[in-house]
Design a protein around this motif. Structure first.
Motif, PDB file in Angstrom:
ATOM      1  N   ALA A  60      45.612 -26.810   2.891  1.00 21.51           N
ATOM      2  CA  ALA A  60      46.199 -26.855   1.550  1.00 21.51           C
ATOM      3  C   ALA A  60      46.266 -25.462   0.932  1.00 21.51           C
ATOM      4  O   ALA A  60      47.286 -25.085   0.343  1.00 21.51           O
ATOM      5  CB  ALA A  60      45.382 -27.789   0.654  1.00 21.51           C
ATOM      6  N   GLU A  84      49.882 -23.462   0.126  1.00 19.74           N
ATOM      7  CA  GLU A  84      50.261 -23.032  -1.222  1.00 19.74           C
ATOM      8  C   GLU A  84      50.543 -21.534  -1.263  1.00 19.74           C
ATOM      9  O   GLU A  84      51.494 -21.094  -1.913  1.00 19.74           O
ATOM     10  CB  GLU A  84      49.174 -23.406  -2.234  1.00 19.74           C
ATOM     11  CG  GLU A  84      49.006 -24.894  -2.430  1.00 19.74           C
ATOM     12  CD  GLU A  84      50.264 -25.557  -2.965  1.00 19.74           C
ATOM     13  OE1 GLU A  84      50.767 -25.138  -4.015  1.00 19.74           O
ATOM     14  OE2 GLU A  84      50.755 -26.500  -2.315  1.00 19.74           O
ATOM     15  N   LYS A 129      52.662 -19.219  -4.213  1.00 18.61           N
ATOM     16  CA  LYS A 129      51.792 -19.486  -5.360  1.00 18.61           C
ATOM     17  C   LYS A 129      50.711 -18.411  -5.473  1.00 18.61           C
ATOM     18  O   LYS A 129      50.260 -17.870  -4.470  1.00 18.61           O
ATOM     19  CB  LYS A 129      51.112 -20.856  -5.212  1.00 18.61           C
ATOM     20  CG  LYS A 129      52.054 -22.019  -5.062  1.00 18.61           C
ATOM     21  CD  LYS A 129      52.733 -22.347  -6.375  1.00 18.61           C
ATOM     22  CE  LYS A 129      53.752 -23.443  -6.254  1.00 18.61           C
ATOM     23  NZ  LYS A 129      53.270 -24.765  -6.217  1.00 18.61           N
ATOM     24  N   GLU A 185      45.899 -20.387  -8.133  1.00 17.36           N
ATOM     25  CA  GLU A 185      46.543 -21.698  -8.140  1.00 17.36           C
ATOM     26  C   GLU A 185      46.397 -22.377  -6.782  1.00 17.36           C
ATOM     27  O   GLU A 185      46.156 -23.589  -6.698  1.00 17.36           O
ATOM     28  CB  GLU A 185      48.017 -21.548  -8.498  1.00 17.36           C
ATOM     29  CG  GLU A 185      48.714 -22.855  -8.752  1.00 17.36           C
ATOM     30  CD  GLU A 185      50.146 -22.656  -9.219  1.00 17.36           C
ATOM     31  OE1 GLU A 185      50.964 -23.550  -8.924  1.00 17.36           O
ATOM     32  OE2 GLU A 185      50.443 -21.638  -9.858  1.00 17.36           O
ATOM     33  N   ARG A 220      42.880 -23.727  -6.596  1.00 19.32           N
ATOM     34  CA  ARG A 220      42.712 -24.939  -7.397  1.00 19.32           C
ATOM     35  C   ARG A 220      43.331 -26.143  -6.692  1.00 19.32           C
ATOM     36  O   ARG A 220      42.716 -27.207  -6.609  1.00 19.32           O
ATOM     37  CB  ARG A 220      43.353 -24.759  -8.770  1.00 19.32           C
ATOM     38  CG  ARG A 220      43.197 -25.951  -9.673  1.00 19.32           C
ATOM     39  CD  ARG A 220      43.816 -25.668 -11.054  1.00 19.32           C
ATOM     40  NE  ARG A 220      43.585 -26.770 -11.948  1.00 19.32           N
ATOM     41  CZ  ARG A 220      44.329 -27.876 -11.991  1.00 19.32           C
ATOM     42  NH1 ARG A 220      45.344 -28.017 -11.165  1.00 19.32           N
ATOM     43  NH2 ARG A 220      44.058 -28.837 -12.843  1.00 19.32           N
ATOM     44  N   THR A 221      44.522 -25.985  -6.175  1.00 14.50           N
ATOM     45  CA  THR A 221      45.195 -27.073  -5.466  1.00 14.50           C
ATOM     46  C   THR A 221      44.392 -27.508  -4.246  1.00 14.50           C
ATOM     47  O   THR A 221      44.217 -28.708  -4.002  1.00 14.50           O
ATOM     48  CB  THR A 221      46.613 -26.648  -5.041  1.00 14.50           C
ATOM     49  OG1 THR A 221      47.363 -26.329  -6.205  1.00 14.50           O
ATOM     50  CG2 THR A 221      47.309 -27.750  -4.253  1.00 14.50           C
ATOM     51  N   THR A 228      42.571 -31.080  -3.504  1.00 17.43           N
ATOM     52  CA  THR A 228      42.964 -31.828  -2.311  1.00 17.43           C
ATOM     53  C   THR A 228      41.772 -32.499  -1.647  1.00 17.43           C
ATOM     54  O   THR A 228      41.885 -33.598  -1.130  1.00 17.43           O
ATOM     55  CB  THR A 228      43.672 -30.897  -1.306  1.00 17.43           C
ATOM     56  OG1 THR A 228      44.855 -30.396  -1.912  1.00 17.43           O
ATOM     57  CG2 THR A 228      44.030 -31.610  -0.016  1.00 17.43           C
TER      58      THR A 228
END
Length: 65
Positions: free
Chosen positions: A19, A23, A28, A32, A35-36, A40
């Motif tokens: 993930a 990103e 990104k 960010e 964080r994503t 996840t």
């Protein structure tokens, strides 16, 4: 620098890495992406998602050359 503060299970580490880098490759900012990736792998019964830490500017991005 991105790393967990404590030992994490392999399957969660893999999901986090997939993930996170996905990103980043989308352009990104690193904060960010972090964080994503954390969200996840977030589960209410497992605090592993809290293990990961970022040392760097959260708005930094990858530069492809």
């Amino acid at each position: 620098f991105v790393a967990p503060f404590w030992e994490v299970e392999d399957h969660r580490a893999r999901r986090f890495a997939e993930a996170f880098y996905s990103e980043l490759l989308k352009g990104k900012p690193i904060g960010e992406a972090m964080r994503t990736a954390r969200l996840t792998i977030k589960q209410t019964d497992n605090p592993t998602w809290l293990a990961y830490c970022l040392y760097g500017h959260p708005k930094a991005t990858l530069a492809r050359t």
